[in-house]
Design an enzyme around this catalytic site. Structure first.
Site, mmCIF file in Angstrom:
data_model
loop_
_atom_site.group_PDB
_atom_site.id
_atom_site.type_symbol
_atom_site.label_atom_id
_atom_site.label_comp_id
_atom_site.label_asym_id
_atom_site.label_seq_id
_atom_site.Cartn_x
_atom_site.Cartn_y
_atom_site.Cartn_z
ATOM 1 N N CYS A 1 -1.499 9.384 2.792
ATOM 2 C CA CYS A 1 -1.430 8.957 1.395
ATOM 3 C C CYS A 1 -2.738 9.222 0.666
ATOM 4 C CB CYS A 1 -1.060 7.478 1.315
ATOM 5 S SG CYS A 1 -2.198 6.377 2.190
ATOM 6 N N GLU B 1 0.880 -1.174 0.000
ATOM 7 C CA GLU B 1 0.000 0.000 0.000
ATOM 8 C C GLU B 1 0.913 1.217 0.000
ATOM 9 O OE1 GLU B 1 -1.699 3.159 0.519
ATOM 10 O OE2 GLU B 1 -1.652 2.613 2.646
#
Length: 478
Positions: free
Chosen positions: A284, A250
């Site tokens: 993010c 991720e």
């Protein structure tokens, strides 16, 4: 000052192999607030050996999934009772505003524990399918020993997105927290002991890059689950590829928020303040590219400038603070470097810039750039700080093109008076998650992950549990 002198390995507190320490420095005061041991490759060897023994010989993988889910549910109850302490610890170590820590840093990991505990009670471990020569049993078994490598920005959230499904699946885990944020993992270790999770099932060793790479490369590790930068993800993916080791990556994002012409700006700004600036911009999923039509461009720039200017910058322990400091001095220098680059490339900072808000603490002035082209560095690269770029588009098709013109594909949003039309826009943007008139909040019940350079695989939801399971087909005659 808080002092830890042991590591959590094999279900116990053990002395580290080396003498190195990690100093935890407050991003607000720049003072050392804690010291913990720095894990070494030898510590990783010991942690993997404990996890390997617990998986190969211990009871955890041999329990039913429902039995493991019940233990994870017990861990959730213990976690619930210590949420306040967890929120304060994360704010202390990395500067997240306390309101965000209380809203997300502590509660969302609890939500994941509860979700996976419930999912594990009913998740099908075996099913029978018709085969060419008779019935075939399709069985799901735990992948094995998992190395969970997590960043500093949302440490417990990322740990739990890996640990909760791995535990329910029957895996054993070695967690490597980031050296900037080791303190929350000590609280977690205490809870794991109290919950009665068998020795060696969870091991926690805070360490730097060398020990982390040693863990990734370790032949005793069956799967690596990593959250962090795309550059580090490429390195980890390369090692896992060479070893044919399973991995979930991720990685970064550079998400676009498309503001359509029918959007009610005052309403949208309340949501965008969280979507774009959460956790001091160190997320993010932050929507850092704001796309506005040329017809409403100046109006949107002014609305965003007013929204950002209205954020209180300061002590992260103050409930009134909206934006706190960045995690480290190097992170401040990185973000200031991007602000400098934006100015040099011709973008105009309408709010913020290079003047620091305070003489002490790793603060950056929240910054909004206008006059941004999507080819500029500030529009292409993940800054990981409170810096927003407002990019003009000609029409809706052009907005979708700009949103997709990125190396990343993690998330995004569209803001419109017509939610059904917003869904139509969402279907055209190449990202793993998307929000219509909202930020997609990473619901534990739905998969989270990205397209392109934003990663490989998915976390959360049934898909997140499946990522820690191997499939076995058992055919028989008679």
């Amino acid at each position: 000052m808080l002092q830890h002198d042991t590591l959590f390995i094999g279900g116990d507190w053990v002395a580290p192999a080396g003498t190195g320490t990690i100093e935890v420095i407050s991003p607000h005061s720049e003072e050392v607030v804690a010291r913990v041991p720095e894990g070494t490759p030898a510590d990783m060897d010991r942690a993997v050996a404990a996890a390997r023994d617990a998986f190969d010989n211990g009871p955890w993988p041999r329990m039913t999934m429902a039995e493991r889910a019940a233990v994870v549910g017990r861990l959730a109850d213990i976690y619930d009772s210590r949420q306040g302490e967890m929120a304060e610890t994360i704010t202390l170590e990395m500067g997240s505003p306390i309101t965000f820590s209380q809203l997300a840093q502590a509660p969302q990991p609890l939500g994941m524990l509860r979700y996976f505990a419930e999912l594990g009670r009913t998740f099908p471990v075996e099913e029978e399918r018709p085969g060419l020569f008779g019935p075939v049993i399709v069985r799901r078994e735990p992948v094995g020993v998992v190395a969970a490598i997590v960043p500093w920005n949302v440490p417990q959230f990322v740990i739990m997105s890996k640990l909760a499904p791995a535990l329910v699946a029957g895996c054993t885990v070695v967690i490597k927290p980031a050296p900037e944020t080791p303190l929350d993992s000590y609280l977690l270790a205490e809870m794991i002991k109290e919950a009665g999770i068998p020795a060696g099932v969870v091991n926690i060793v805070a360490a730097g890059r060398e020990a982390g790479e040693h863990l990734v490369s370790h032949p005793g590790v069956d799967k690596v689950a990593f959250t962090g930068s795309t550059a580090a993800g490429r390195r980890i993916g390369g090692i896992c590829g060479e070893q044919l080791k399973r991995c979930t990556l991720e990685l970064g994002g550079k998400s676009a928020a498309i503001i359509l012409d029918d959007c009610d700006l005052p309403s949208a700004m309340g949501f965008l303040s969280m979507a774009s600036l959460l956790n001091n911009g160190q997320a993010c999923v932050a929507q850092t590219r704001i796309l506005a039509s040329r017809g409403r461009y100046d109006e949107v720039v002014q609305a965003i400038a007013d929204m950002v200017s209205g954020q209180q910058v300061g002590d992260p322990s103050d409930p009134a603070t909206g934006i706190g400091p960045l995690v480290a001095e190097r992170q401040r220098e990185r973000v200031e470097g991007y602000i400098r680059s934006g100015i040099e490339e011709g973008a105009k900072p309408v709010v913020g810039g290079l003047d620091r808000p305070f003489d002490r603490g790793w603060y950056v002035a929240p910054t909004v750039f206008a006059g941004v082209d999507n080819d500029m560095r500030i529009a292409r690269e993940e800054i990981f700080g409170p810096v927003l770029t407002v990019i003009p588009y000609q029409d809706e098709a052009d907005a979708i093109r700009i949103a997709n013109d990125s190396d990343y594909g993690l998330t995004g949003s569209v803001w419109t008076a017509d939610p059904d039309h917003g869904v139509a826009v969402a279907r055209q943007v190449r990202t793993g998650t998307y929000g219509v008139n909202m930020m997609n909040t990473m619901d534990p019940n739905t998969p989270f992950g990205g397209f392109k350079a934003s990663g490989i695989g998915r976390e959360l939801g049934p898909e997140g549990l499946s990522a820690y399971l191997e499939y076995k087909s058992i055919a028989r005659l008679g």
